[in-house]
Design an enzyme around this catalytic site. Structure first.
Site, short mmCIF file in Angstrom:
data_model
loop_
_atom_site.label_atom_id
_atom_site.label_comp_id
_atom_site.label_asym_id
_atom_site.label_seq_id
_atom_site.Cartn_x
_atom_site.Cartn_y
_atom_site.Cartn_z
N TYR A 73 15.57 -5.91 51.27
CA TYR A 73 16.40 -4.99 50.48
C TYR A 73 17.45 -4.27 51.34
CZ TYR A 73 12.68 -5.58 46.96
OH TYR A 73 11.77 -6.10 46.07
N ASP B 262 3.52 -3.92 41.08
CA ASP B 262 3.69 -4.03 39.62
C ASP B 262 2.54 -4.84 39.03
OD1 ASP B 262 6.20 -2.69 39.70
OD2 ASP B 262 6.97 -3.97 38.09
N ASP C 285 6.51 -4.44 46.62
CA ASP C 285 7.16 -4.13 45.35
C ASP C 285 6.54 -4.99 44.24
OD1 ASP C 285 8.92 -3.41 43.37
OD2 ASP C 285 10.71 -4.24 44.31
N1 LIG Z 1 12.12 2.95 41.09
C1 LIG Z 1 13.11 2.61 40.28
O1 LIG Z 1 13.99 3.38 40.00
C2 LIG Z 1 13.10 1.25 39.69
C3 LIG Z 1 14.18 0.85 38.97
N2 LIG Z 1 14.16 -0.34 38.33
C4 LIG Z 1 15.32 -0.61 37.47
O2 LIG Z 1 14.94 -0.34 36.11
C5 LIG Z 1 15.65 -1.18 35.23
C6 LIG Z 1 14.70 -1.89 34.29
O3 LIG Z 1 13.91 -2.80 35.03
P1 LIG Z 1 12.64 -3.58 34.44
O4 LIG Z 1 12.55 -4.84 35.17
O5 LIG Z 1 12.71 -3.60 32.96
O6 LIG Z 1 11.39 -2.72 34.93
P2 LIG Z 1 10.75 -1.41 34.30
O7 LIG Z 1 9.70 -0.99 35.24
O8 LIG Z 1 11.79 -0.44 33.96
O9 LIG Z 1 10.07 -1.90 32.93
C7 LIG Z 1 9.22 -3.03 32.84
C8 LIG Z 1 8.45 -2.98 31.51
O10 LIG Z 1 7.48 -1.92 31.59
C9 LIG Z 1 7.70 -0.96 30.57
N3 LIG Z 1 7.54 0.39 31.15
C10 LIG Z 1 8.03 0.82 32.34
N4 LIG Z 1 7.73 2.11 32.51
C11 LIG Z 1 7.05 2.50 31.44
C12 LIG Z 1 6.47 3.74 31.03
N5 LIG Z 1 6.53 4.84 31.80
N6 LIG Z 1 5.84 3.79 29.82
C13 LIG Z 1 5.76 2.70 29.06
N7 LIG Z 1 6.27 1.50 29.38
C14 LIG Z 1 6.92 1.41 30.56
C15 LIG Z 1 9.14 -1.17 30.11
O11 LIG Z 1 9.31 -0.74 28.79
C16 LIG Z 1 9.33 -2.66 30.31
O12 LIG Z 1 8.87 -3.37 29.19
C17 LIG Z 1 16.46 -2.13 36.13
O13 LIG Z 1 17.76 -1.64 36.20
C18 LIG Z 1 15.76 -2.05 37.47
O14 LIG Z 1 16.60 -2.32 38.55
C19 LIG Z 1 13.09 -1.18 38.38
C20 LIG Z 1 11.98 -0.83 39.10
C21 LIG Z 1 11.91 0.40 39.85
C1 LIG Z 2 15.38 -0.63 43.62
C2 LIG Z 2 14.01 -1.27 43.64
C3 LIG Z 2 13.65 -1.72 44.99
C4 LIG Z 2 13.02 -0.33 43.06
C5 LIG Z 2 11.66 -0.88 42.86
O1 LIG Z 2 11.42 -1.86 42.20
C6 LIG Z 2 10.53 -0.16 43.43
O2 LIG Z 2 10.71 0.66 44.30
O3 LIG Z 2 9.39 -0.45 43.05
MG LIG Z 3 9.29 -2.16 41.80
#
Ligand SMILES: NC(=O)C1=CN([C@@H]2O[C@H](COP(=O)(O)OP(=O)(O)OC[C@H]3O[C@@H](n4cnc5c(N)ncnc54)[C@H](O)[C@@H]3O)[C@@H](O)[C@H]2O)C=CC1
Ligand SMILES: CC(C)CC(=O)C(=O)O
Ligand SMILES: [Mg+2]
Length: 370
Positions: A141, A251, A247
């Site tokens: 990353y 998940d 990461d």
């Molecule tokens: N730490 C961070 O800020 C992270 C940011 N992202 C970003 O988030 C955006 C969405 O990514 P996704 O691949 O969809 O991952 P995501 O983790 O946002 O969601 C994956 C699935 O889990 C569900 N989900 C996530 N958190 C939830 C909660 N608190 N309660 C209920 N359901 C929940 C969502 O509705 C979705 O169906 C992207 O832009 C990605 O880059 C992804 C992972 C970590």
């Molecule tokens: C921007 C990503 C590295 C965020 C993520 O998926 C995480 O920290 O789990």
């Molecule tokens: Mg992640």
């Protein structure tokens, strides 16, 4: 005690779940006579829209001068086509680097009352209790070069996985320190059958292990680890791994706890304020619907109380309140079991706040990562 908390709500459900965690922290502050102040700052897509950058300089200043940082999540389809430097995720990576948040600690265990909520069988997830220690400021990353170019007339892309030995050493040491206080086993996850970086990782793990003769070290290839997490997760105590493997595996591991919305994390700094964040993203598919699970963020706030502020009783009170609310049968939609009705983000938060003042049994959860 007086504590100054920097709050980065970010995008999507980040805003909703952080609101819940702040309410719980305020309630704890009142109950235990602490003065928590919250200073909000922008990050991610919201920061791009308002300030033209995913990590404004004043956000970093606010965080640097805080006692701890609480973060929601960043990202969303609105910004997916932006150039790399204007993606919300860049802001998160930048703040991790700028605050030296090298160790991301993700404790995996299932509340007793959710043992039947997971799609996995009770026999598999009962008594699961391990910690994923993910390297957070190196690897794919962050490696340079990264980008696209035309090479010999062909469109070519490169990402770089690079680590310094000291970066490996400090995260592996962290995992051994944690294992020492737990079940004394470290599983180092890599891809040493293919990657040179993993071969060095293994070497460093062996070297560090010599200084911890009371802790057992095993190596596991990441593809096998992905399978073992589902087949027999009880075998794990501390898993240590590089950034991207951690990461992805975390998940996957979140399903052992019932939902991605249940798993908290601490991103620990080597020399300044640490940051606390749920492991999930901004969940654009459910944003602004008041249905996101706030528990991962509320439990991250509990980690903040314990690890940054030394407030063990307060952290336990939060974990106990979460446990009581789940034991009473309340669930958000992501963990709901038919024919149970789900409750909203705000109702879950309210229930947890109410449960804070009640006495209850000590939770089966957490605290072993301390
Ligand atoms: N730490 C961070 O800020 C992270 C940011 N992202 C970003 O988030 C955006 C969405 O990514 P996704 O691949 O969809 O991952 P995501 O983790 O946002 O969601 C994956 C699935 O889990 C569900 N989900 C996530 N958190 C939830 C909660 N608190 N309660 C209920 N359901 C929940 C969502 O509705 C979705 O169906 C992207 O832009 C990605 O880059 C992804 C992972 C970590
Ligand atoms: C921007 C990503 C590295 C965020 C993520 O998926 C995480 O920290 O789990
Ligand atoms: Mg992640």
């Amino acid at each position: 005690m007086k504590k100054n908390i920097a709050v980065l709500r970010g995008d999507g459900v980040g805003k909703e779940v952080v609101k819940g965690a702040i309410e719980v922290l305020k309630a704890i502050g009142e109950q235990y006579d602490h003065e928590f102040s919250f200073q909000h700052a922008l990050i991610g897509g919201t920061a791009i829209d308002k300030e033209g950058t995913p990590l404004p300089a004043d956000t970093l200043e606010v965080c640097k001068h805080s006692d701890a940082v609480l973060l929601g999540a960043v990202g969303g389809p609105k910004w997916d086509q932006n150039p790399p430097h204007l993606r919300p995720e860049k802001g998160l990576l930048q703040i991790r680097k700028a605050l030296n948040l090298y160790a991301n600690v993700r404790p995996v265990t299932c509340f007793n009352s959710l043992l039947d909520a997971s799609p996995l069988k009770r026999e598999i997830i009962e008594n699961v209790n391990f910690v994923i220690v993910r390297e957070l400021t190196g690897g794919l990353y962050f490696g340079k070069p990264s980008g696209r170019k035309i090479e010999n007339g062909e469109e070519t892309v490169v990402d770089t996985l690079s680590y310094k030995r000291v970066e490996m050493e400090r995260i592996i040491e962290k995992s051994f320190e944690m294992a020492r206080a737990r079940k004394k086993k470290v599983t180092s996850v890599d891809k040493a059958n293919v990657l040179e970086s993993s071969r060095m990782w293994r070497e460093v793990a062996e070297e560090v292990a010599k200084r911890y003769p009371d802790v057992a070290l095993e190596h596991m290839l990441v593809d096998n680890a992905a399978m073992q997490l589902i087949r027999n997760p009880r075998q794990f105590d501390v898993i240590v791994t590089e950034n991207m493997f951690g990461d992805i595996l975390s998940d996957e591991a979140s399903m052992l706890t019932g939902s991605l919305g249940m798993l908290p994390s601490a991103s620990l700094s080597s020399n300044g304020p640490s940051l606390y964040e749920p492991i999930h993203g901004s969940a654009p598919d459910i944003a602004n619907m008041n249905i996101a699970n706030p528990i991962a963020t509320i439990l991250s706030a509990a980690m903040m109380l314990r690890l940054s502020f030394g407030m063990e009783d307060e952290a336990k009170a939060v974990e106990r309140a979460v446990e009581q609310v789940l034991a009473a049968g309340y669930r958000t939609a992501d963990v709901v079991q038919f024919p149970r009705k789900s409750i909203s983000t705000t109702e879950m938060t309210e229930r947890i706040k109410e449960a804070l003042v009640e006495d209850g049994a000590i939770s089966n959860i957490m605290s072993a990562y301390a």
